[in-house]
Design an enzyme around this catalytic site. Structure first.
Site, PDB file in Angstrom:
ATOM      1  N   HIS A 132      37.732  32.080   7.510  1.00 57.19           N
ATOM      2  CA  HIS A 132      38.347  32.551   6.264  1.00 57.19           C
ATOM      3  C   HIS A 132      37.634  32.059   5.011  1.00 57.19           C
ATOM      4  CE1 HIS A 132      40.552  28.797   7.305  1.00 57.19           C
ATOM      5  NE2 HIS A 132      40.459  28.564   6.006  1.00 57.19           N
TER       6      HIS A 132
ATOM      7  N   ASP B 229      37.794  23.423   8.034  1.00 58.11           N
ATOM      8  CA  ASP B 229      37.099  24.671   7.741  1.00 58.11           C
ATOM      9  C   ASP B 229      35.753  24.724   8.444  1.00 58.11           C
ATOM     10  OD1 ASP B 229      38.823  26.043   5.761  1.00 58.11           O
ATOM     11  OD2 ASP B 229      38.482  24.237   4.573  1.00 58.11           O
TER      12      ASP B 229
ATOM     13  N   HIS C 234      43.133  20.308   9.074  1.00 59.38           N
ATOM     14  CA  HIS C 234      42.614  21.656   8.833  1.00 59.38           C
ATOM     15  C   HIS C 234      41.123  21.531   8.566  1.00 59.38           C
ATOM     16  CE1 HIS C 234      42.069  25.731   7.651  1.00 59.38           C
ATOM     17  NE2 HIS C 234      41.741  25.410   6.413  1.00 59.38           N
TER      18      HIS C 234
ATOM     19  N   ASP D 230      45.744  28.746   6.374  1.00 61.12           N
ATOM     20  CA  ASP D 230      44.955  28.787   5.141  1.00 61.12           C
ATOM     21  C   ASP D 230      44.506  30.171   4.682  1.00 61.12           C
ATOM     22  OD1 ASP D 230      43.810  27.577   2.924  1.00 61.12           O
ATOM     23  OD2 ASP D 230      41.904  27.197   3.910  1.00 61.12           O
TER      24      ASP D 230
END
Length: 949
Positions: A431, A59, A57, A181
């Protein structure tokens, strides 16, 4: 064009007349025999099949900037380097053809891909073609779902998916949406994913009470009916909740950032642990199977920025699969395999079961009783506003790129482009970007990228305007009109990106007292204070502009000389001198006087600016503090900032205006423009004082006599509207533990309350959080300044300052209020919301121009006009009304595309899906069967289908 089927969007590639032309060249490649569902490993019937999904994951900015994350810079903040992750994963995939890996964030993959040699690119293409490297989600980023507008989400998804489509063909097209997420999930996102052709959707976060109920009922996988307006299965999306968020099961993390012991499988060594590992894994797998419906379960084997040394993960996963499966010879019924979300989804589909229906959304999200993630709905309000106006300017930039032709990209003002702003806006949808949940230096970097994109677009816009007007005079752009700063010349032009005419109030800073256009009013004290030396105009020129669809109008703003204007000019009629008188007044009597300004306001209401003091975690119920993510006031009663206000009133032919000062750091202007459909509230908040060592959350509360009965309505990403009810969730019996934060919802563009007689609608100029805590009342959070971190990872308090505002950030914004009968309210607030999202841009140039031959019907919104290839344009039209929302406008309409544009000759049309990565007639999706009687919906009024175009 008319179609018999109800659809909200129509997405088209238009072939248009130019010097060189041909047919669109984005035909879908033929499917490889081994990618996609055909690449999945075989499972074993009658056994519990455990699908291990190796993933990372990544970001697109959070604790570090996008660049820092990619290169692995600033590891003193967080050890993370995406380029090394991709290097390492590709190397390890080549060592074992059974291994699988999924990748999500195209923004990072695109950067990495550009740096690879031809040989490496061919190697990666082979891995993709064999299904060993699979893309899921595939947008430029994994967007936030609460604070993003649907138009910007569609743009960023289109950018990422187009790159994958152009680079890898059909095998690069994701089949699964993957939002592991984001902090709550919007129904409109699910609807968009369905219309983009996804077969399923997986996420990790949902309210702890909701998860507990679903685990007991084995309803962690469902069919999400994501629109009350679209005919099923158009917006139906199979949705699964992952068992461990996006982390591996406890004790099974084998990244360099993990502390779990590796599998030690040499029996000659004292620390041999294979038996223990297998036993623990079988226990976890059987426990997980108890809360899911099929004999297939999924385990996410990865986490934040993992696989930088992929050998650690794969070496242990290879052993785990081998040793667990060896137990089948001893009677074990557990089968473990490398898998992907799409392979897992395929097995669920093959199970041929019926699935519970979900009709509402997954907001608000709480991870425990006092921890509601509703603060980020408002966090970093200045960045949220900058993102919203950047979206508006990007649409203007893309439209003028099409209308101007090749000269727009390379003309008299140099080389311009829309790509820079497209990428900056795509990253801003992440996000931890527009959500406001990043570190301060990362927020600054997002803003810097947007500003750089503006600069590139301004060159493009200047080139286009030069071509259309025949003038190469320098262009001036008014980017700071909200604080009355703009370098004026003698003409002022407003470009309208909407496909219908717009009447829009403009206020320009001037020092003169008489101009060719309408009225001059003095700059308010609040505006003078907020400028901080960035402008010194003492007055504002105030007038209404009329701008044609996809076009601009010119207005002269030259100073009047002594005597009457020259015969050649056509000045607007002068108004009587404005009255402007300071007077103290109680807030209640002020509000009553404001209401009388509008003939059609039939319910008294009051605008009260108040604040909650933020929890510092020092109480008996919980140690949770308010922070960037979490909203937790220390009392359920807000404090009115001031029960009295200093008042100044102004009235002329254009506007009636009341200026209010509640305190040195809070002020508001209430405006009613002539012939306006709405009352404007312009609020200015900051610097929020913290000398008392208390964080503060500032709200605007609108009180009315409407009998709302605990019910209010909010939009979902700017599209459809959902009903909300105080202290209530449609899918479980809520135990409410936070009466304020637990009743807050995201408001992306509008919210309203209503009864049988009246509907009070608030249109916002950015995403904000709000709720209806008392009957007849709406409250919207404007600004947050906090002194503690909320312990959700960002590691710093939300305490924004800047060079201009070192003592605390000042934020200014607008709310538009309309009050009308519920039956006709949508006819007002729908167009208002679109005008705020796609607001006219103020520039200086000459001539009047419209890019359309005819105005589109009121029900139709021109969502996208964007250059696709040299001779093709991507056009998105949407019917913007829900089916029963408007008696007049919720009807099918017809648009003649050949007579739509004034500068383009349409030669051909090809219809695509929403994300423009598939032809519409080739898009197929998996069919799912729903259980009867399980459709929980948050909407009580009938919303059946969008009208077709």
């Amino acid at each position: 064009m008319a179609t018999p089927e109800y659809t909200p969007f129509v997405f088209l590639l238009l072939l248009f007349q130019s010097s060189v032309w041909g047919f669109p060249v984005c035909q879908t490649p033929q499917e490889s025999p081994t990618c996609g569902y055909k690449s999945c490993h075989a499972t074993k019937p009658g056994m519990l099949n455990v699908h291990l999904v190796p993933h990372t994951h990544d970001d697109v900015g959070w604790l570090k900037t996008v660049d820092q994350y990619f290169y692995g810079d600033r590891n003193d903040i967080q050890h993370a380097g995406v380029q090394y992750i991709l290097d390492s994963v590709v190397d390890q995939l080549l060592k074992n053809p059974d291994r699988r890996f999924i990748y999500v964030e195209t923004a990072f993959f695109y950067r990495w891909w550009k740096q690879q040699t031809d040989d490496m690119q061919n190697t990666v293409k082979q891995l993709v073609n064999e299904g060993r490297l699979e893309f899921v989600n595939g947008g430029w980023c994994m967007s936030d779902e609460a604070t993003t507008h649907y138009s910007a989400v569609i743009d960023q998804m289109t950018m990422g998916l187009r790159f994958l489509n152009d680079t890898f063909g059909h095998c690069g097209r994701p089949r699964v949406a993957w939002h592991i997420d984001p902090f709550g999930h919007a129904r409109e996102h699910a609807s968009m994913f369905a219309q983009m052709g996804y077969d399923g959707f997986f996420f990790g976060r949902l309210d702890y009470q909701d998860r507990n109920r679903r685990m007991v009922a084995r309803e962690q996988e469902m069919l999400w009916r994501a629109s009350e307006s679209l005919t099923p299965p158009m917006a139906d999306l199979f949705t699964g909740i992952l068992p461990n968020g996006y982390n591996p099961p406890e004790g099974f993390c084998w990244d360099q950032s993990c502390d779990d012991p590796p599998i030690r499988d040499d029996p000659d060594l004292e620390d041999y642990n294979v038996d223990d590992v297998v036993t623990r894994f079988l226990h976890i797998a059987h426990g997980q199977a108890l809360v899911y419906k099929t004999n297939h379960i999924i385990m996410t084997m990865g986490s934040d920025f993992q696989y930088e040394n992929a050998n650690l993960w794969y070496k242990n996963l290879d052993k785990l699969i081998r040793y667990v499966n060896q137990m089948q010879s001893n009677g074990s019924e557990v089968n473990v395999l490398y898998s992907t979300p799409s392979c897992y989804l395929q097995e669920l589909h093959r199970a041929n079961l019926t699935w519970p229906l979900k009709g509402d959304d997954f907001f608000p999200y709480a991870d425990s009783a006092h921890d509601f993630w509703t603060g980020y709905f408002t966090s970093r309000p200045a960045l949220k506003r900058y993102e919203r106006i950047s979206n508006s300017y990007l649409q203007t930039c893309k439209q003028l790129e099409v209308l101007g032709g090749p000269i727009s990209r390379k003309g008299p003002f140099g080389a311009g482009d829309s790509e820079t702003l497209k990428k900056a806006m795509a990253v801003a949808q992440h996000h931890d970007a527009v959500s406001g949940t990043e570190k301060q230096h990362v927020a600054n970097d997002y803003a810097r990228k947007l500003a750089n994109g503006w600069a590139h677009c301004q060159v493009l816009v200047s080139n286009t305007l030069s071509s259309l007007s025949g003038s190469s005079a320098p262009r001036v752009y008014c980017e700071h009109l909200n604080i009355s700063v703009c370098p004026l010349t003698e003409t002022m032009n407003v470009y309208n990106p909407l496909a219908r005419p717009v009447s829009w109030p403009v206020r320009l800073p001037v020092n003169g007292t008489a101009y060719r256009i309408s009225d001059v009013v003095p700059v308010s004290q609040a505006t003078a204070a907020v400028r901080r030396g960035r402008g010194y105009a003492v007055n504002e020129l105030l007038f209404q502009v009329q701008a044609p669809p996809l076009g601009y109008s010119t207005y002269s703003v030259s100073l009047l000389q002594n005597g009457p204007p020259s015969p050649q000019s056509s000045p607007l009629p002068r108004a009587p001198k404005a009255s402007f008188s300071p007077q103290p007044s109680s807030l209640l009597s002020l509000c009553a006087s404001i209401v009388t300004l509008r003939d059609f306001l039939s319910s008294l209401f009051c605008v009260c600016l108040s604040r909650y003091n933020a929890s510092d975690g020092n109480n008996s119920e919980s140690i949770q503090m308010s922070g960037a993510y979490i909203f937790r006031p220390n009392t359920s009663t807000p404090f009115i900032i001031s029960k009295t206000a200093k008042i100044e009133t102004l009235q002329n032919s254009v506007v009636q205006e009341v200026r209010q000062w509640f305190s040195p750091w809070v002020s508001q202007v209430v405006r009613l423009y002539t012939d306006s459909r709405a009352l404007e509230l312009e609020w200015t908040v900051g610097p929020v004082p913290i000398g008392d060592d208390l964080g503060k959350e500032v709200i605007s509360r609108l009180d009315s006599s409407i009998n709302s009965s605990g019910v209010f309505y909010t939009d979902s990403n700017g599209r459809e509207v959902l009903q909300r009810r105080k202290d209530y969730r449609p899918t479980w019996n809520l135990r409410q533990s936070e009466p304020i934060a637990g009743n807050y919802y995201p408001i992306n563009s509008r919210a309203y309350i209503k009864d049988d007689k009246d509907q009070l609608t608030v249109v916002t100029d950015r995403s904000q959080g709000g709720g209806s805590i008392q009957d007849g009342s709406l409250e919207i959070m404007l600004h947050r300044r906090l002194l503690y971190d909320d312990v959700r990872g960002v590691g710093e308090p939300l305490n924004e300052t800047s060079d201009i505002y070192p003592e605390g950030l000042v934020v200014r914004g607008r709310h538009l209020l309309s009050l009308s009968p519920p039956a006709t309210a949508a006819d007002t607030h729908r167009p208002l919301a679109q005008e705020v999202v796609l607001q006219p841009s103020s520039m200086d140039f000459e001539k009047e121009f419209s890019g359309l031959q005819a105005v589109l019907p009121p029900a139709v919104h021109l969502l996208t006009v964007s250059q696709w290839d040299q001779d093709t344009v991507l056009l998105r039209l949407e019917h913007q009304y829900q089916a029963s929302e408007s008696k007049e406008h919720s009807q099918p309409v017809t648009v003649n595309l050949q007579k739509l544009f004034s500068t383009l000759d349409v030669l051909g049309v090809s219809e695509m899906n929403l994300s423009a990565n598939q032809w519409k007639d080739e898009m197929t999706r998996l069919d799912w069967k729903a259980e009867s009687g399980t459709h929980h919906t948050g909407v009580t009024n009938q919303l059946s289908a969008y009208s077709a175009l």
